[in-house]
Design a protein around this motif. Structure first.
Motif, PDB file in Angstrom:
ATOM      1  N   GLY A   1      22.203 -50.089 -91.970  1.00  0.00           N
ATOM      2  CA  GLY A   1      22.315 -50.238 -93.421  1.00  0.00           C
ATOM      3  C   GLY A   1      23.170 -49.140 -93.999  1.00  0.00           C
ATOM      4  N   ILE A   2      23.801 -49.419 -95.139  1.00  0.00           N
ATOM      5  CA  ILE A   2      24.621 -48.443 -95.833  1.00  0.00           C
ATOM      6  C   ILE A   2      24.152 -48.426 -97.288  1.00  0.00           C
ATOM      7  CG2 ILE A   2      26.956 -47.788 -96.520  1.00  0.00           C
ATOM      8  CD1 ILE A   2      27.949 -49.208 -93.988  1.00  0.00           C
ATOM      9  N   TYR A   3      23.859 -47.217 -97.783  1.00  0.00           N
ATOM     10  CA  TYR A   3      23.220 -47.042 -99.089  1.00  0.00           C
ATOM     11  C   TYR A   3      23.955 -46.001 -99.911  1.00  0.00           C
ATOM     12  CZ  TYR A   3      19.578 -49.055 -96.183  1.00  0.00           C
ATOM     13  OH  TYR A   3      18.873 -49.855 -95.323  1.00  0.00           O
ATOM     14  N   ARG A   4      23.835 -46.100-101.212  1.00  0.00           N
ATOM     15  CA  ARG A   4      24.325 -45.041-102.110  1.00  0.00           C
ATOM     16  C   ARG A   4      23.091 -44.401-102.734  1.00  0.00           C
ATOM     17  NH1 ARG A   4      28.988 -44.783-106.629  1.00  0.00           N
ATOM     18  NH2 ARG A   4      28.657 -42.589-107.038  1.00  0.00           N
TER      19      ARG A   4
ATOM     20  N   SER B   1      25.641 -38.912 -93.644  1.00  0.00           N
ATOM     21  CA  SER B   1      25.856 -38.728 -95.082  1.00  0.00           C
ATOM     22  C   SER B   1      27.323 -38.398 -95.307  1.00  0.00           C
ATOM     23  CB  SER B   1      24.975 -37.583 -95.585  1.00  0.00           C
ATOM     24  OG  SER B   1      25.274 -37.278 -96.929  1.00  0.00           O
ATOM     25  N   MET B   2      27.940 -39.113 -96.249  1.00  0.00           N
ATOM     26  CA  MET B   2      29.352 -38.886 -96.554  1.00  0.00           C
ATOM     27  C   MET B   2      29.565 -39.041 -98.055  1.00  0.00           C
ATOM     28  SD  MET B   2      30.992 -42.326 -94.930  1.00  0.00           S
ATOM     29  CE  MET B   2      30.178 -43.904 -95.166  1.00  0.00           C
TER      30      MET B   2
ATOM     31  N   ARG C   1      21.554 -32.575-107.586  1.00  0.00           N
ATOM     32  CA  ARG C   1      21.684 -33.750-106.731  1.00  0.00           C
ATOM     33  C   ARG C   1      23.056 -34.370-106.944  1.00  0.00           C
ATOM     34  NH1 ARG C   1      16.379 -36.207-105.396  1.00  0.00           N
ATOM     35  NH2 ARG C   1      17.275 -38.230-105.822  1.00  0.00           N
ATOM     36  N   THR C   2      23.626 -34.905-105.861  1.00  0.00           N
ATOM     37  CA  THR C   2      24.931 -35.551-105.940  1.00  0.00           C
ATOM     38  C   THR C   2      24.865 -36.913-105.269  1.00  0.00           C
ATOM     39  OG1 THR C   2      25.683 -34.526-103.880  1.00  0.00           O
ATOM     40  CG2 THR C   2      26.192 -33.356-105.913  1.00  0.00           C
ATOM     41  N   ALA C   3      25.738 -37.805-105.697  1.00  0.00           N
ATOM     42  CA  ALA C   3      25.810 -39.135-105.093  1.00  0.00           C
ATOM     43  C   ALA C   3      26.389 -39.005-103.688  1.00  0.00           C
ATOM     44  CB  ALA C   3      26.675 -40.052-105.941  1.00  0.00           C
ATOM     45  N   ARG C   4      25.794 -39.724-102.745  1.00  0.00           N
ATOM     46  CA  ARG C   4      26.257 -39.746-101.358  1.00  0.00           C
ATOM     47  C   ARG C   4      26.131 -41.164-100.832  1.00  0.00           C
ATOM     48  NH1 ARG C   4      29.037 -35.565 -99.575  1.00  0.00           N
ATOM     49  NH2 ARG C   4      28.327 -35.897 -97.466  1.00  0.00           N
TER      50      ARG C   4
END
Length: 80
Positions: free
Chosen positions: A74-77, A51-52, A5-8
């Protein structure tokens, strides 16, 4: 062996139109990312999300690309 898993940074939208418009605008502006199914961690009207990579540079590029065209729900990490 599974994929790590990676942060996005994940952007949710109020409508499918907004999601598709964001994709178009980001592609035209060269913003790295892609449309994904809305992660279960997020509640939004639309079942799609952008997703970026995480970070201020990617977020700023996204904001510039969509400015004046749409407002994200909404914008989430997240770890994806």
């Amino acid at each position: 062996m599974g994929r790590g898993r990676t942060a996005r940074t994940v952007v949710a939208f109020a409508s499918t139109f907004d999601a598709m418009e964001a994709e178009r605008l980001c592609r035209e502006a060269g913003v790295e990312g892609r449309i994904i199914p809305l992660p279960v961690e997020i509640t939004a009207e639309c079942g799609l999300a952008w997703s970026m990579p995480p970070g201020d540079d990617a977020r700023a590029a996204f904001d510039r690309a969509v400015a004046g065209h749409l407002v994200p729900e909404g914008i989430y990490r997240l770890m994806l």
